[in-house]
Design an enzyme around this catalytic site. Structure first.
Site, PDB file in Angstrom:
ATOM      1  N   GLY A 149      -1.735  -2.389  -8.232  1.00  0.00           N
ATOM      2  CA  GLY A 149      -0.560  -1.802  -7.569  1.00  0.00           C
ATOM      3  C   GLY A 149       0.663  -2.690  -7.745  1.00  0.00           C
ATOM      4  O   GLY A 149       1.780  -2.219  -7.964  1.00  0.00           O
ATOM      5  N   TRP A 175       1.831  -2.411 -11.216  1.00  0.00           N
ATOM      6  CA  TRP A 175       2.495  -1.115 -11.421  1.00  0.00           C
ATOM      7  C   TRP A 175       4.011  -1.286 -11.274  1.00  0.00           C
ATOM      8  O   TRP A 175       4.796  -0.635 -11.976  1.00  0.00           O
ATOM      9  CB  TRP A 175       1.976  -0.111 -10.391  1.00  0.00           C
ATOM     10  CG  TRP A 175       2.682   1.218 -10.412  1.00  0.00           C
ATOM     11  CD1 TRP A 175       2.351   2.305 -11.156  1.00  0.00           C
ATOM     12  CD2 TRP A 175       3.841   1.592  -9.654  1.00  0.00           C
ATOM     13  NE1 TRP A 175       3.224   3.337 -10.918  1.00  0.00           N
ATOM     14  CE2 TRP A 175       4.154   2.929 -10.006  1.00  0.00           C
ATOM     15  CE3 TRP A 175       4.655   0.946  -8.725  1.00  0.00           C
ATOM     16  CZ2 TRP A 175       5.231   3.620  -9.456  1.00  0.00           C
ATOM     17  CZ3 TRP A 175       5.727   1.633  -8.178  1.00  0.00           C
ATOM     18  CH2 TRP A 175       6.010   2.948  -8.543  1.00  0.00           C
ATOM     19  N   HIS A 176       4.423  -2.184 -10.364  1.00  0.00           N
ATOM     20  CA  HIS A 176       5.852  -2.358 -10.106  1.00  0.00           C
ATOM     21  C   HIS A 176       6.583  -2.996 -11.277  1.00  0.00           C
ATOM     22  O   HIS A 176       7.762  -2.752 -11.480  1.00  0.00           O
ATOM     23  CB  HIS A 176       6.072  -3.195  -8.848  1.00  0.00           C
ATOM     24  CG  HIS A 176       5.779  -2.448  -7.590  1.00  0.00           C
ATOM     25  ND1 HIS A 176       4.509  -2.324  -7.091  1.00  0.00           N
ATOM     26  CD2 HIS A 176       6.581  -1.763  -6.753  1.00  0.00           C
ATOM     27  CE1 HIS A 176       4.561  -1.602  -5.984  1.00  0.00           C
ATOM     28  NE2 HIS A 176       5.801  -1.241  -5.760  1.00  0.00           N
ATOM     29  N   GLY A 177       5.901  -3.836 -12.009  1.00  0.00           N
ATOM     30  CA  GLY A 177       6.586  -4.473 -13.129  1.00  0.00           C
ATOM     31  C   GLY A 177       5.720  -5.515 -13.789  1.00  0.00           C
ATOM     32  O   GLY A 177       4.784  -6.046 -13.187  1.00  0.00           O
ATOM     33  N   PHE A 181      11.111   0.432 -12.124  1.00  0.00           N
ATOM     34  CA  PHE A 181       9.651   0.536 -12.176  1.00  0.00           C
ATOM     35  C   PHE A 181       9.241   1.825 -12.890  1.00  0.00           C
ATOM     36  O   PHE A 181       8.136   2.116 -13.045  1.00  0.00           O
ATOM     37  CB  PHE A 181       9.036   0.473 -10.781  1.00  0.00           C
ATOM     38  CG  PHE A 181       9.515  -0.729  -9.992  1.00  0.00           C
ATOM     39  CD1 PHE A 181       9.671  -1.960 -10.620  1.00  0.00           C
ATOM     40  CD2 PHE A 181       9.821  -0.634  -8.661  1.00  0.00           C
ATOM     41  CE1 PHE A 181      10.125  -3.068  -9.904  1.00  0.00           C
ATOM     42  CE2 PHE A 181      10.267  -1.738  -7.936  1.00  0.00           C
ATOM     43  CZ  PHE A 181      10.418  -2.949  -8.569  1.00  0.00           C
TER      44      PHE A 181
END
Lengths: 424, 476
Positions: B319, B322-324, B476
Site C-alpha cells: 500500500g 502504491w503511493h510512489g 500517485f
C-alpha cells in the site's frame, strides 16, 4: 346596486387605506408567486437570500470594525494589537492604485518616505561622489547592496562609494541605474547586487505588482530578449514629479496604467486599478485574492521547489543583463563585480541559476550562500529584519577586495592590496 | 485538467449543459469523450494507456464470462493482472528498482553499465489501474457479470471526476450506475453543490494555505528547530487531509449533480483512536481495495497470529509502495503495518472498542487522551510520508527527540484564511463526529446553514490568493 355601493365606498376611502390595500395586494401577489414555487425552489431562494443576508451582515460588521481605523495610518505606520493586524489585513486589500495614492499622500511631507525612494532620476544622484582619490566604487542594487557597501566604506574609509539603490530593487532597476549613471562618474569598479527574493521583478515595471500588499511607486524598465538582443520598454513615469502630477491628473495616469497593463506581468485585472471594490470590505478581500493569485501564478512559471526554471523568460533576461553589464563596464574600462545575495530560507537557487553564465563570461562574483547560509537564522539581523549581519558583509567585502586586488590595476586595486595585507 | 482552473469551469459548464439535455446513451458517449479531453489536457499521449487498459480488461472479462474452465479462467485473469501491473511497473517503478539495483551492485564494486530511462509518470495511473483490475478480479470471482457494452466499460475506466485521484470505484457501484438512467433530484443537486463548495474550501483555503509552510521546512537545508519539524508535520497532516479529501469532495460533488453516487473516501479520519479505525476512515476506497484483493486472498486474519501479521505487513508495505516509488513511502507502509500489528497484539482478538462519540465524562476524557495520542502516532507516519529522503527522516526524528527548545527558525506564520479555515473545519468535523453523519448540517435551521455556506464563501475569497499547488495525490 351592490356594485355601485362598492364603488362609492372606494371613493370614500381615505388615501392611507387605499395605500394599505395596494400594499396588501402587492404582498398578496408576492405571496401568490411564492406559493406557486415548489418546495425545492423555495429552498433555493431562501438559501440564496440567507447567503446574501449573511454577506451583508459580514460587510456591515467589517465596515463598523474598520471605521475605528484609518487606512492611511494603517498603511503608513506600525500597527499594534491583534485588532490592528486584522485591520491591516483588510487595508492591504485595497487596490494597488489606491494604496499607492494613500502612501504618497500620507507621507508626502515626511522626511523618511519610501515612496520617494528608488526613482531612476539622475538628478537625485548629483550629490554622490564622482571621483575618489584612492578609488571610487559604484554599486547598484537594493538594501543588501547598500549595507554591503556601507560595510566596505567602514572597513576601507579611503574608498569613495557611489551607491544607487532602490527598496527591494530588482536587477532591471539596478541595470538601468548602471546605464543611466554610466557617464556621471569615474569609478574603477562597478558592482551589481542581485538579491534572490527580488529577481521576480524582472517581469515587472514597478515593484507595486509583485509587492502588491505594500506597493511603492518607483519604476524601472521591462527588459526582453529578442533575437538574442536585450531590448527595453522604458516606463512613462520615471520621476517623483511626474508621479505626483499623474496622481493629480487622470489623463497622465491613464497611459502609464495602460503601459503597466501591457508590459508588467504582475498586473492583475482585478485589484490593480482603483474601483468601487475599494469601498467594500468584501471587495477588498476579492482584490487581495486576485493580486496574490496573479503574483503567485507568474512566479510559478519561473521558480519551483528545485529552484529557477532554466528555460523561463526570467532566467534568460537575467543572464542577458548580467552579460551586458559586464560587457559595458569593461568597455568603459571598469571592473565589473556581481554580488549574489540569498535571503532567509531562499536556498542557493540564485547562485545555481547564474553561476554558469558568470563563469563562462569570466565575470567576477561573490555569493553570500557560501559565506552565510540562507538557512541559518543566526546570520540575519532578526525575524523582522532579514538583512545579513555585519560579519557576513565583512566577508563579502573581503572577497570583493580580493577580486579588486587581483583583477583591477588602478588606485582601488592598490588600496585593496594594502588593506588585505593589513588584515593578514 | 485540474479542478482548480478556469478551464475546468468552462469544461464542466459545457459537459453539464449537454448532460442535462441528452438521453443516457448519448450522455455516456459525451461523458467518455469529455473524460478523454479532461485527461488528455495533461498529456494526450497517455490516453493510449487508458484506452489499451480498457480494451485488454474488456476482452479478458468477456472471455472470463464465456468459460467455466478453472485453468483457462486463471490464465485469463493472469493476463489482466500482468498487463496492468506491468504498465504500473514500467511507468512507476522501473527506475526505482533499476536505481536501487545499480546502487547495490555499485556498492559491491560492479558497474552494470545501465542508464535509467527518463520515464514520465502518467497522472493518476495507480488509480485507474486498480479500478480496471477490480473489474476483472470481480468478474473472475463472479461478483459481477461482465458487461457487453464497451462504451459503458470505457466510461467506467475513464470517468473524469475520479479518474486521476479516486475514489477507486468498484464495478458493482459505478459500472452499474453507468448502465442505468440517472436520477438527478434536488437532494442530489443540493448535496453535490455542498460537496463541491466544501471541497474547494478545504483545498484552496486550508491545503494551499498551509503548503508553503510545510514546504519551507521539508525543503530546508539545515538550521531547523524541533518546533519547525513538529509544527510543519502537524500542518502536513491537515494539508494532506484537506488536499486529498478536498479533491474527493469535489469529485463526489461533481458526480452527484450528474446523478452518480461515488464511494465515500474519508470519514473524519483524525477522530480515530487506533490504526484499525484509522484505515476504516482514511482513503477508504484504497484500504478496502487492498483488503479485498490482497489481504483476504493472502489469508487475512483467518490463520495464525504470525500469518495475520505477515499479511498485514505485506498489505501495508505494498500500500505504501502504491503511493510512489520511493523509500519514504515504503517506510510509511512498513510503519502502518507495524502499528496495525502492535495494535492487534495489544488488543488481541477482542472487539471491545466502541467507535462513535463517548457517552460519559470519564469516557470523553479517556477518548480525548487516546485521540491526541493516536493523532501524534499518525503525524509521525506523515513525517515518513512527506520526507524527501531516508536521511531526512533520521535527521527530523533525531531533532524531535533531542532538541527541547522547540524553536521555530524557518517556518513563517500561516495565512489568516487558513487559520480561520482550520477552525471552521474543526467545527464541521466535530459536527460530523457527534451526529455520526456527514450531512449533519442539513438538520440545522436555514439561518445556521446559510451562515456556514457564507463562511465557506468568504474564506474562499480570502484563500483565493494562496499560492496554488497541485493536488498531492495526482503524483500517485
Amino acid at each position: 346596486m351592490s356594485e355601485h355601493h362598492q364603488s362609492s365606498t372606494s371613493v370614500l376611502e381615505k388615501p392611507e387605506q387605499v395605500e394599505r390595500k395596494v400594499q396588501s395586494s402587492t404582498t398578496l401577489f408576492g405571496a401568490k408567486l411564492f406559493s406557486c414555487l415548489s418546495v425545492k425552489w423555495k429552498t433555493i431562494l431562501w438559501t440564496f437570500i440567507g447567503i446574501i443576508f449573511w454577506l451583508g451582515v459580514f460587510e456591515a460588521s467589517a465596515q463598523w470594525f474598520m471605521s475605528g481605523y484609518d487606512d492611511q495610518k494603517l498603511l503608513n505606520e506600525k500597527v499594534k494589537g491583534s485588532g490592528g493586524k486584522v485591520a491591516l489585513y483588510l487595508a492591504r486589500g485595497l487596490s494597488v492604485e489606491k494604496k499607492l495614492r494613500i502612501g504618497w499622500e500620507g507621507r508626502f511631507n515626511k522626511k523618511r518616505n519610501p515612496h520617494r525612494a528608488g526613482w531612476l532620476d539622475p538628478r537625485l544622484w548629483a550629490d554622490k561622489p564622482q571621483d575618489g582619490e584612492k578609488g571610487l566604487i559604484a554599486a547598484y542594487g537594493q538594501s543588501f547592496t547598500f549595507y554591503a557597501m556601507g560595510r566596505l566604506k567602514e572597513l576601507v574609509p579611503e574608498y569613495e562609494t557611489r551607491v544607487i539603490t532602490g527598496p527591494s530593487a530588482p536587477p532591471n532597476h539596478s541595470f538601468a541605474a548602471f546605464n543611466l549613471d554610466r557617464n556621471l562618474h569615474s569609478a574603477e569598479v562597478c558592482v551589481l547586487g542581485l538579491l534572490s527574493g527580488t529577481i521576480k521583478g524582472l517581469l515587472g515595471m514597478s515593484s507595486a505588482g509583485y509587492y502588491w500588499h505594500t506597493p511603492l511607486p518607483f519604476t524601472f524598465p521591462r527588459y526582453r530578449v529578442v533575437n538574442g538582443e536585450l531590448v527595453s520598454e522604458m516606463p512613462l513615469i520615471r520621476t517623483q514629479e511626474s508621479w505626483d502630477q499623474a496622481l493629480k491628473d487622470p489623463l497622465k495616469l491613464e497611459p502609464f496604467l495602460k503601459q503597466i497593463e501591457t508590459h508588467d506581468n504582475y498586473f492583475s485585472s482585478v485589484g490593480y486599478r482603483s474601483t468601487w471594490l475599494d469601498s467594500l470590505i468584501l471587495g477588498r478581500i476579492v482584490q487581495k485574492g486576485f493580486n496574490g493569485r496573479k503574483a503567485s501564478s507568474v512566479q510559478n512559471k519561473f521558480i519551483g521547489p528545485q529552484g529557477f526554471k532554466e528555460d523561463s523568460e526570467l532566467v534568460v533576461i537575467l543572464q542577458a543583463i548580467v552579460k551586458e553589464f559586464a560587457r559595458v563596464a569593461r568597455e568603459d574600462g571598469r571592473l565589473p563585480i556581481v554580488l549574489l545575495f540569498h535571503g532567509r530560507g531562499e536556498a542557493d537557487h540564485l547562485y545555481q541559476m547564474i553561476y554558469k553564465t558568470l563563469e563562462e563570461n569570466q565575470i567576477p562574483y561573490v555569493s553570500s550562500h557560501g559565506i552565510c547560509s540562507p538557512w541559518n537564522p543566526d546570520v540575519f539581523i532578526s525575524k523582522d529584519d532579514g538583512h545579513l549581519k555585519p560579519h557576513c558583509n565583512k566577508e563579502i567585502v573581503r572577497q570583493m577586495l580580493e577580486i579588486i586586488a587581483t583583477q583591477s590595476d588602478g588606485k582601488a586595486s592598490q588600496m585593496a592590496k594594502k588593506r588585505l595585507n593589513e588584515w593578514e | 485538467m485540474n479542478f482548480i482552473s478556469i478551464e475546468f469551469l468552462f469544461f464542466f459548464a459545457i459537459v453539464y449543459g449537454l448532460y442535462l439535455i441528452l438521453n443516457r446513451r448519448w450522455q455516456n458517449l459525451m461523458l467518455l469523450v469529455g473524460s478523454y479531453v479532461f485527461y488528455g489536457w495533461w498529456d494526450w499521449r497517455f490516453l493510449s494507456l487508458i484506452a489499451l487498459s480498457t480494451v485488454v480488461d474488456y476482452f479478458v472479462a468477456n472471455k472470463l464470462s464465456e468459460t467455466e474452465a478453472a485453468g483457462k479462467r486463471k490464465k485469463l485473469v493472469l493476463v489482466s493482472i500482468v498487463f496492468n501491473l506491468g504498465v504500473l511497473a514500467l511507468f512507476k517503478y522501473f527506475n526505482f528498482f533499476a536505481d536501487n539495483l545499480m546502487a547495490v551492485f555499485e556498492s559491491a564494486g560492479i558497474d552494470l553499465g545501465w542508464t535509467t530511462w527518463n520515464i514520465i509518470l502518467p497522472v493518476g495511473i495507480s488509480f485507474y489501474t486498480f479500478q480496471t483490475m477490480s473489474y476483472t478480479l470481480d468478474v473472475f470471482a463472479k461478483r459481477v457479470p461482465a458487461t457487453r457494452n464497451f462504451l459503458d466499460f470505457a466510461l467506467y475506466v475513464a470517468f473524469f471526476p475520479q479518474l486521476v485521484a479516486g475514489p477507486i470505484e468498484r464495478p458493482a457501484n459505478l459500472l452499474v450506475a453507468i448502465g442505468k438512467d440517472r436520477d438527478i433530484n434536488f437532494d442530489h443537486f443540493a448535496r453535490g453543490c455542498y460537496l463541491i463548495l466544501f471541497g474547494f474550501f478545504k483545498k484552496l483555503v486550508i491545503a494551499d494555505g498551509l503548503s508553503p509552510m510545510v514546504d519551507s521546512v521539508y525543503g530546508a537545508q539545515g538550521h531547523l528547530g524541533s518546533g519547525d519539524v513538529i509544527v510543519a508535520t502537524f500542518f502536513f497532516a491537515i494539508q494532506i487531509y484537506c488536499d486529498f479529501s478536498g479533491y474527493t469532495d469535489i469529485a463526489r460533488g461533481v458526480s452527484k449533480v450528474m446523478g452518480f453516487d461515488l464511494r465515500t473516501n474519508f470519514m473524519i479520519p483524525y477522530f480515530s483512536v487506533n490504526p484499525q479505525e484509522f484505515w476504516r476512515r482514511w482513503h477508504i476506497s484504497l484500504s478496502t481495495w487492498l483488503r479485498d484483493y490482497l489481504y483476504i486472498p493472502l489469508g487475512g486474519n483467518a490463520a495464525t497470529v504470525s500469518k495475520t501479521n505477515r499479511n498485514l505487513m505485506l498489505t501495508m508495505v505494498l500500500g505504501g509502495l502504491w503511493h510512489g516509488a520511493a523509500w519514504p513511502f515504503v517506510l510509511w507502509g512498513f510503519y502502518q503495518g507495524a502499528i496495525l500489528c502492535i495494535h492487534r497484539g495489544v488488543l488481541g482478538r477482542k472487539k471491545g472498542v466502541q467507535e462513535g462519540p463517548p457517552q460519559s465524562v470519564g469516557a470523553t476524557v479517556s477518548f480525548t487522551f487516546k485521540l491526541a495520542f493516536f493523532f501524534m502516532v499518525t503525524c509521525y507516519g506523515w513525517l515518513l510520508f512527506r520526507a524527501q529522503s531516508a536521511q531526512q527522516i533520521l535527521d527530523f526524528t533525531w531533532l524531535m527527540v533531542s532538541d527541547y527548545s522547540f524553536d521555530v527558525n524557518v517556518m513563517k506564520k500561516p495565512p489568516l484564511a487558513a487559520v480561520v479555515g482550520m477552525f471552521i473545519l474543526a467545527v464541521t468535523e466535530v459536527g460530523h463526529f457527534i451526529t455520526s453523519s456527514p450531512k449533519f448540517y442539513q438538520r440545522w435551521p436555514l439561518p445556521m446553514k446559510t451562515a456556514l455556506y457564507t463562511a465557506f464563501i468568504v474564506l474562499l475569497l480570502m484563500g483565493f490568493g494562496n499560492v496554488p499547488a497541485s493536488f498531492i495525490y495526482f503524483q500517485f
